[in-house]
Each structure stands twice: as C-alpha cells, then as structure tokens.
Design an enzyme around this catalytic site. Structure first.
Site, short mmCIF file in Angstrom:
data_model
loop_
_atom_site.label_atom_id
_atom_site.label_comp_id
_atom_site.label_asym_id
_atom_site.label_seq_id
_atom_site.Cartn_x
_atom_site.Cartn_y
_atom_site.Cartn_z
N ASN A 47 0.88 -1.17 0.00
CA ASN A 47 0.00 0.00 0.00
C ASN A 47 0.91 1.22 0.00
O ASN A 47 1.45 1.61 1.04
CB ASN A 47 -0.88 -0.05 1.26
CG ASN A 47 -1.83 1.13 1.35
OD1 ASN A 47 -1.77 2.05 0.53
ND2 ASN A 47 -2.70 1.11 2.33
N ARG A 65 -2.68 -2.07 -3.32
CA ARG A 65 -3.89 -1.29 -3.07
C ARG A 65 -3.86 -0.07 -3.99
O ARG A 65 -2.87 0.67 -4.03
CB ARG A 65 -3.91 -0.81 -1.62
CG ARG A 65 -5.15 0.01 -1.36
CD ARG A 65 -5.01 0.86 -0.14
NE ARG A 65 -6.24 1.58 0.07
CZ ARG A 65 -6.33 2.67 0.81
NH1 ARG A 65 -5.28 3.15 1.41
NH2 ARG A 65 -7.49 3.27 0.96
N HIS A 108 -12.95 2.79 0.48
CA HIS A 108 -12.91 1.76 1.55
C HIS A 108 -13.58 0.46 1.10
O HIS A 108 -14.06 -0.31 1.94
CB HIS A 108 -13.63 2.21 2.84
CG HIS A 108 -12.99 3.32 3.58
ND1 HIS A 108 -13.72 4.33 4.17
CD2 HIS A 108 -11.69 3.58 3.85
CE1 HIS A 108 -12.90 5.17 4.77
NE2 HIS A 108 -11.66 4.75 4.58
N HIS A 124 -17.63 1.86 8.45
CA HIS A 124 -16.17 1.85 8.56
C HIS A 124 -15.79 3.19 9.21
O HIS A 124 -15.77 4.23 8.55
CB HIS A 124 -15.53 1.71 7.17
CG HIS A 124 -14.04 1.79 7.20
ND1 HIS A 124 -13.21 0.71 7.01
CD2 HIS A 124 -13.21 2.84 7.41
CE1 HIS A 124 -11.95 1.08 7.09
NE2 HIS A 124 -11.92 2.38 7.34
N ARG A 157 -11.73 15.70 7.84
CA ARG A 157 -12.58 16.03 6.68
C ARG A 157 -13.99 16.39 7.15
O ARG A 157 -14.53 15.74 8.05
CB ARG A 157 -12.67 14.85 5.72
CG ARG A 157 -11.37 14.52 5.07
CD ARG A 157 -11.49 13.31 4.16
NE ARG A 157 -10.26 12.54 4.21
CZ ARG A 157 -10.18 11.24 4.04
NH1 ARG A 157 -11.26 10.52 3.78
NH2 ARG A 157 -9.03 10.62 4.11
N ASN A 167 -13.19 -0.09 18.42
CA ASN A 167 -12.67 0.18 19.78
C ASN A 167 -13.45 1.17 20.64
O ASN A 167 -13.31 1.15 21.85
CB ASN A 167 -11.23 0.72 19.66
CG ASN A 167 -10.30 -0.31 19.07
OD1 ASN A 167 -10.18 -1.40 19.61
ND2 ASN A 167 -9.71 0.00 17.94
N GLU A 212 -8.37 -5.45 5.45
CA GLU A 212 -8.26 -5.08 4.04
C GLU A 212 -7.10 -5.82 3.36
O GLU A 212 -7.19 -6.18 2.19
CB GLU A 212 -8.06 -3.55 3.94
CG GLU A 212 -9.30 -2.81 4.42
CD GLU A 212 -9.07 -1.33 4.64
OE1 GLU A 212 -8.67 -0.96 5.77
OE2 GLU A 212 -9.29 -0.54 3.72
#
Ligand code: ADP
Length: 397
Positions: free
Chosen positions: A7, A91, A180, A208, A241, A335, A384
């Site tokens: 990645n 990726r 994602h 996600h 964001r 979590n 992933e």
C-alpha cells in the site's frame, strides 16, 4: 504460495507478507518519510522483535529495495529468498468506472490508474509509483491491483449521479464512486456468516469508522449506496474532513479567506472534521477525553459526528427497506465503546437495540444487540490486507 501486499502512499509504503496456504501473516512493515530526509523502515516479523532501520530513501524504488532486503535478511527476514513471493497485490485507491473487480496489472491497467490521477491526486500517483517500483524489482511475478472503488461499482445511476448538469458526468466523470471498498466487502461477508444467511440475501449496513470514515448499504450482494462520493471528502464527519456540507460554504469561504481551489481542498480535507470543529484533535480518543472533562466544543463535535451517522443509518434502512445488521469496523468502530453506544441510542423505532454490557468490548467479532433487537449489531475487525492477498492469490493462479 506467499503474497506480498503493498500500500504505497505519497511518502510511505505499508507492506505485509502472507502465506496463502493458511492465510497467516509472516511480517508487516511500514516505510515512512519516503523522499523526505530521515526515512525509516519498521519491520515486524512473526514471532520476532520489531526492527527499525534508518536510511535515507529518495524514492519509492529505494524504499521497496530496502523492503525486499529486509524480507530476506537471515536474522529478521521472513522468507529465504524472493523466489518464495509468488505475486504482489497493490492497493489502488481509484479505478474510476473501469474496474468493478481486482485485475492483473498490464499497460492498460496502468493507463487507467494514470487517467484517474485527477480524481485521486493524493493517492493514485503514489499507488502507481509503488507498482512501477515493484515491477522493476520483481519483473517475473504477477502484480494485481485491488481498487478501493471496485466494490461500489454495483451502485445504480440514481445512487451515483449528482443533480448537476449531466455534462459534468460525461466530460469529467463527476459521480459518486465510494471508497474503503475492500473493508466494506470483508466485513459484509463476515456478517453474512454471522447471520447464517447467504450473502446474496442479506440487507447490511457497514460503518467503517476510522480516521477516514464511510458507510455502505448492501442488498442482495450489491452495494446500493455508500457515503463517500466523487472523493473521500463526502459523507460522514471524519478526523480532518468535513463530510457533508452545503457546497455554497466552499465558495463563500474561498471569497472570505481569499483561498484558491488548492487551499480550499486542503481546508476541507485537512483542517475540518473533528479537528476543526472541536479544536482539540483529529483523534477521537482525544476528543472523547476532552468532552468528558467538560470541553463544550469537543462535545458539540461528537454530537455532530453521532447525528450524521444516525442520519445515514436511517437513510440506508429506507433504501434497503429493512436491515438485518449494522456493522461497526475500523479504529473507532472496533474500539470506541461510547461512540457505538451513542450511535445506537434511541434507535429502537428502527429495530436497533444495543445490549450495553455486551458492547463493553474492543476489537472482537461479536453481536452486541439484545435478543429482541430486530437488527443485529455486529463489531467486526476489518482486514483489508487479507482481501487484497486473497484477490492477488486467486488472480495469479
Ligand atoms: P485510518 O486507517 O483511517 O487511519 P483507523 O481505522 O486505523 O484509521 O482508525 C484510527 C482512529 O481510530 C484513530 O484516529 C482514533 O480516533 C480511533 N481510535 C482507535 N482506538 C480508539 C478508542 N479506543 N476510542 C476511540 N477512538 C479510537
């Protein structure tokens, strides 16, 4: 066969070596500060201590060269020789409308990745640099591209078109793509197993929630809609964001602050979200801590975050005309106990009832709904890299 998963970001390369005979992870690592003085490589081989190597790495090829050296190192490597690596999975963030699946990389695939540079300027160029560096160093194995956008290509026009002049779609590809994808794909399939139903018959909502965050509504094995759009900026409130806003805010603030489009892009991608609203941090742990000790702005930021997600759950239940399960995944989803609890609060009208005691867990694959909840509430750690490794293994055989 062993697969190397790569990645490549603008200044980093994450990697993982997997033995596909039993899908075990042999080593994981991160090259940081590629092209910036002070590069480092952190390498964690299975069952051995982590190694940190400091060496200036001017570009991705130098970074990958060091990774390959480390992988075969007699002391802390995880393979005897590079011949053991049968394929490399990469990726790639944006595959546009061209790819609804992973593909073996050839010149055409690289051209499409390049054609998508405009739509993913921060991701696709370094993704391609990573591919080309690996191809130079490992010319005899297959290289596979696994796209973040591919899983969402099942969306139909009413869900991917924006109500702007049609020409913008035809000329510039302005539409919803979603990201994602590998994570939504992985947890949705895991959920079908937990439901004990064929995946193609499930109504699933995936959440996600990481530093970047997105949701997807999945029905009959197809993504109906996802919250990220033309870029990963749309949808949920994220670490830095903004997520959904009135687009007029963009040009109003460009005028007020005298920002050009690049600066505005930076403002809404890097300075907004939980960081901008709370003034505390992009890391939700810090915002939760600040709110608990009385910081009002942190509490407002959290409330905006929860409200937005609850709204998307409601919208997606409507699109799916029902829901078998909602899934929490990624750093926050796996979590953050309080975050899950606040999102599921007062959702019984939608058939969502959480068992607060069961919810008191982190990073485990469990159902935390009460027996009478019509909708199961799953926590499923995402993986992933495993999706990338599986696709790479399948396509290279
Ligand atoms: P990404 O891959 O998008 O960088 P991750 O999925 O690794 O993100 O998630 C990272 C985020 O998870 C951190 O920014 C942090 O906010 C959040 N996180 C991790 N553990 C917890 C926790 N115990 N409570 C709240 N948030 C957490």
């Amino acid at each position: 066969m062993k697969v190397l998963v790569v990645n490549a970001g603008s200044s980093s390369i994450k990697y993982q070596v997997m033995d596909m005979t039993n899908e075990s992870v042999l080593a994981v690592g991160l090259v940081d500060r590629v092209g910036i003085p002070g590069s480092t490589l952190e390498h964690k081989p299975l069952g051995k201590d982590e190694v940190v190597i400091k060496k200036d790495l001017p570009d991705h090829t130098a970074g990958m060269e060091l990774v390959l050296e480390v992988l075969v190192n007699p002391e802390y490597g995880c393979i005897a020789s590079m011949d053991e690596i049968g394929a490399v999975g990469h990726r790639v963030v944006h595959g546009g409308e061209a790819f609804a699946e992973s593909v073996v990389i050839d010149d055409h695939v690289k051209k499409v990745i390049r054609d998508c540079f405009d739509m993913a300027p921060l991701h696709n160029p370094p993704n391609l640099m990573g591919i080309e560096a690996c191809q130079r160093l490992m010319p005899n194995v297959k290289h596979v591209a696994v796209f973040d956008t591919a899983f969402h290509q099942t969306m139909e026009a009413p869900h991917y078109m924006y109500a702007i002049p049609y020409e913008a779609y035809e000329k510039y590809g302005i539409r919803r793509y979603g990201f994602h994808g590998t994570s939504h794909f992985y947890v949705a399939h895991q959920a079908a197993e937990m439901l004990g139903k064929p995946y193609e018959e499930c109504k699933i909502i995936t959440l996600h929630l990481g530093n970047g965050a997105s949701m997807a509504a999945i029905k009959d094995g197809k993504v109906i809609e996802t919250s990220m759009g033309f870029t990963p900026l749309e949808g949920l409130v994220m670490g830095t964001r903004s997520g959904d806003i009135d687009p007029a805010i963009v040009f109003t603030l460009m005028d007020k602050y005298g920002m050009d489009s690049q600066e505005a892009n930076n403002y809404f991608n890097k300075k907004a979200g939980m960081l901008g609203l709370s003034g505390v941090s992009n890391d939700l742990r810090d915002v939760l801590e600040a709110a608990a000790s009385g910081n009002e702005r942190a509490q407002i930021a959290l409330d905006v975050y929860y409200k937005n997600i609850k709204g998307y759950i409601g919208k997606y239940v409507a699109y799916l005309n029902g829901c078998d399960c909602i899934i929490f995944t990624a750093g926050v989803g796996e979590n953050a106990i309080d975050v899950r609890s606040n999102i599921c609060k007062d959702m019984d009208a939608l058939g969502i009832i959480m068992d607060e005691e069961k919810n008191n867990v982190r990073g485990k694959k469990v159902d935390v709904a009460t027996p009478e909840s019509q909708v199961r509430i799953f926590i499923i750690p995402t993986n992933e890299e495993l999706v990338i490794a599986r696709d790479t293994y399948r396509l290279s055989n």
